[in-house]
Design a protein around this motif. Structure first.
Motif, PDB file in Angstrom:
ATOM      1  N   PRO A  90       0.822  -1.211   0.000  1.00  0.00           N
ATOM      2  CA  PRO A  90       0.000   0.000   0.000  1.00  0.00           C
ATOM      3  C   PRO A  90       0.856   1.260   0.000  1.00  0.00           C
ATOM      4  N   THR A  91       0.445   2.232  -0.797  1.00  0.00           N
ATOM      5  CA  THR A  91       1.111   3.524  -0.846  1.00  0.00           C
ATOM      6  C   THR A  91       0.062   4.614  -0.857  1.00  0.00           C
ATOM      7  N   GLY A  92       0.501   5.846  -0.775  1.00  0.00           N
ATOM      8  CA  GLY A  92      -0.417   6.976  -0.835  1.00  0.00           C
ATOM      9  C   GLY A  92      -0.949   7.347   0.533  1.00  0.00           C
ATOM     10  N   LEU A  93      -2.060   8.077   0.539  1.00  0.00           N
ATOM     11  CA  LEU A  93      -2.674   8.587   1.767  1.00  0.00           C
ATOM     12  C   LEU A  93      -3.947   7.814   2.086  1.00  0.00           C
ATOM     13  N   PRO A 109      -4.366   3.075  18.045  1.00  0.00           N
ATOM     14  CA  PRO A 109      -3.302   2.066  18.176  1.00  0.00           C
ATOM     15  C   PRO A 109      -3.264   1.077  17.003  1.00  0.00           C
ATOM     16  N   ILE A 110      -4.432   0.721  16.482  1.00  0.00           N
ATOM     17  CA  ILE A 110      -4.470  -0.200  15.336  1.00  0.00           C
ATOM     18  C   ILE A 110      -3.865   0.456  14.105  1.00  0.00           C
ATOM     19  N   VAL A 111      -4.210   1.731  13.870  1.00  0.00           N
ATOM     20  CA  VAL A 111      -3.644   2.449  12.725  1.00  0.00           C
ATOM     21  C   VAL A 111      -2.128   2.561  12.864  1.00  0.00           C
ATOM     22  N   THR A 112      -1.664   2.801  14.076  1.00  0.00           N
ATOM     23  CA  THR A 112      -0.221   2.888  14.305  1.00  0.00           C
ATOM     24  C   THR A 112       0.470   1.581  13.947  1.00  0.00           C
ATOM     25  N   LEU A 116       3.171   0.987  10.881  1.00  0.00           N
ATOM     26  CA  LEU A 116       4.498   0.437  11.118  1.00  0.00           C
ATOM     27  C   LEU A 116       4.809  -0.716  10.167  1.00  0.00           C
ATOM     28  N   GLN A 117       3.777  -1.402   9.719  1.00  0.00           N
ATOM     29  CA  GLN A 117       3.965  -2.507   8.777  1.00  0.00           C
ATOM     30  C   GLN A 117       4.073  -2.028   7.331  1.00  0.00           C
ATOM     31  N   ALA A 282      -6.296  -3.227   2.323  1.00  0.00           N
ATOM     32  CA  ALA A 282      -5.372  -3.767   3.323  1.00  0.00           C
ATOM     33  C   ALA A 282      -5.766  -3.347   4.726  1.00  0.00           C
ATOM     34  N   PHE A 283      -6.168  -2.075   4.882  1.00  0.00           N
ATOM     35  CA  PHE A 283      -6.533  -1.615   6.225  1.00  0.00           C
ATOM     36  C   PHE A 283      -7.825  -2.266   6.698  1.00  0.00           C
TER      37      PHE A 283
END
Length: 301
Positions: A90-93, A109-112, A116-117, A282-283
């Motif tokens: 994944p790339t971009g915003l 915390p999940i977004v963090t 990180l991945q 992915a998210f």
């Protein structure tokens, strides 16, 4: 007409806020940008912008089309990136919204961990205690608590939560444990400013009860109201995730469990689209796995 170029120009104009700024950002001439927009509007048969000598603003058709263009361009960008990188990295915003306290406790915390991945990805989290229009505000993914009304969104379940009445053990020892919701009418209740003073709904057999409670403490945020209840200030009604840590530690106890309404669902939502950007897919997969079966504050078996 190069529709991809025209669509990109349209989005750039909307983002830049003017034809001149869009031309500068695209390193193109102003006449070329004007011609591209005019040709695109003619091909679509609609006017995308209202233009005066001083300002330019999106029409209603333009606002709707802008959201679709963003999704299509993002999907194309990610498809190209996947081929170039030989992987769907994944790339971009990626933009995400959630309720404030739930977002602080669980979503952020999940977004963090997700960021990180995926170091090539940028994540922007907006926490708001209002229902956000994802399309109009350019948000990729939202987390919603409660029953959904917007049929224009795809909704995938994450879990559920209860709406509970709580008090501290010290308060219950001094004032007793209520046996019916009506007992709350004659005791001190900690309330939230701008929220309805009516507590409930409670289920009493086939009846539904809503109670107009009162008390000597009122806060405009949930967190201090929860802490006041834990300090022995009275009863409070909260969503179970808001008090789950204090329930687990024994600083708060639930009451009137038998009168609770049915649990409220939690969903991850996103706009309908045939092509979702890789980052969004992915998210969504990531947070569904992270919150699978999420049910905070459930009573022990």
């Amino acid at each position: 007409m190069d529709k991809f170029r025209a669509m990109t120009t349209f989005v750039q104009i909307a983002d830049a806020g003017s034809l001149t700024a869009a031309a500068w950002a695209m390193e193109a001439s102003l006449p070329a940008v004007v011609r591209s927009l005019a040709a695109y509007e003619a091909a679509l048969g609609v006017r995308l912008f209202n233009r005066t000598t001083r300002r330019i603003s999106l029409t209603e058709d333009g606002r709707r089309h802008l959201a679709n263009c963003r999704q299509l361009l993002a999907a194309l960008h990610d498809a190209e990136a996947e081929l170039k990188n030989d992987a769907a990295e994944p790339t971009g915003l990626l933009t995400i919204t959630a309720p404030v306290l739930f977002g602080q406790m669980h979503v952020a915390p999940i977004v963090t961990r997700f960021a990180l991945q995926h170091r090539q990805l940028r994540c922007r989290v907006t926490l708001l205690d209002r229902v956000v229009n994802l399309l109009e505000e350019g948000i990729d993914v939202g987390i919603r608590i409660g029953h959904l009304e917007d049929s224009s969104l795809v909704a995938l379940p994450l879990g559920q939560m209860r709406r509970v009445v709580v008090a501290s053990p010290a308060w219950l020892r001094e004032h007793g444990r209520p046996t019916h919701p009506n007992d709350l009418l004659s005791t001190n209740c900690v309330r939230i400013t701008d929220h309805t003073p009516t507590w409930g709904p409670f289920r009493d057999g086939h009846k539904t009860l809503k109670l107009h409670v009162s008390g000597n403490l009122e806060f405009n945020h949930i967190a201090p109201a929860v802490q006041a209840c834990a300090a022995g200030a009275g009863f409070g009604q909260f969503l179970s995730y808001q008090v789950a840590p204090l329930l687990q530690s024994g600083h708060l106890e639930t009451v009137l469990d038998d009168f609770e309404e049915a649990p409220r669902p939690i969903h991850v939502v996103y706009p309908h689209a045939r092509l979702l950007p890789a980052r969004t897919r992915a998210f969504i997969d990531f947070i569904r796995q992270e919150l699978k079966g999420f049910a905070p504050g459930n009573p022990p078996p």
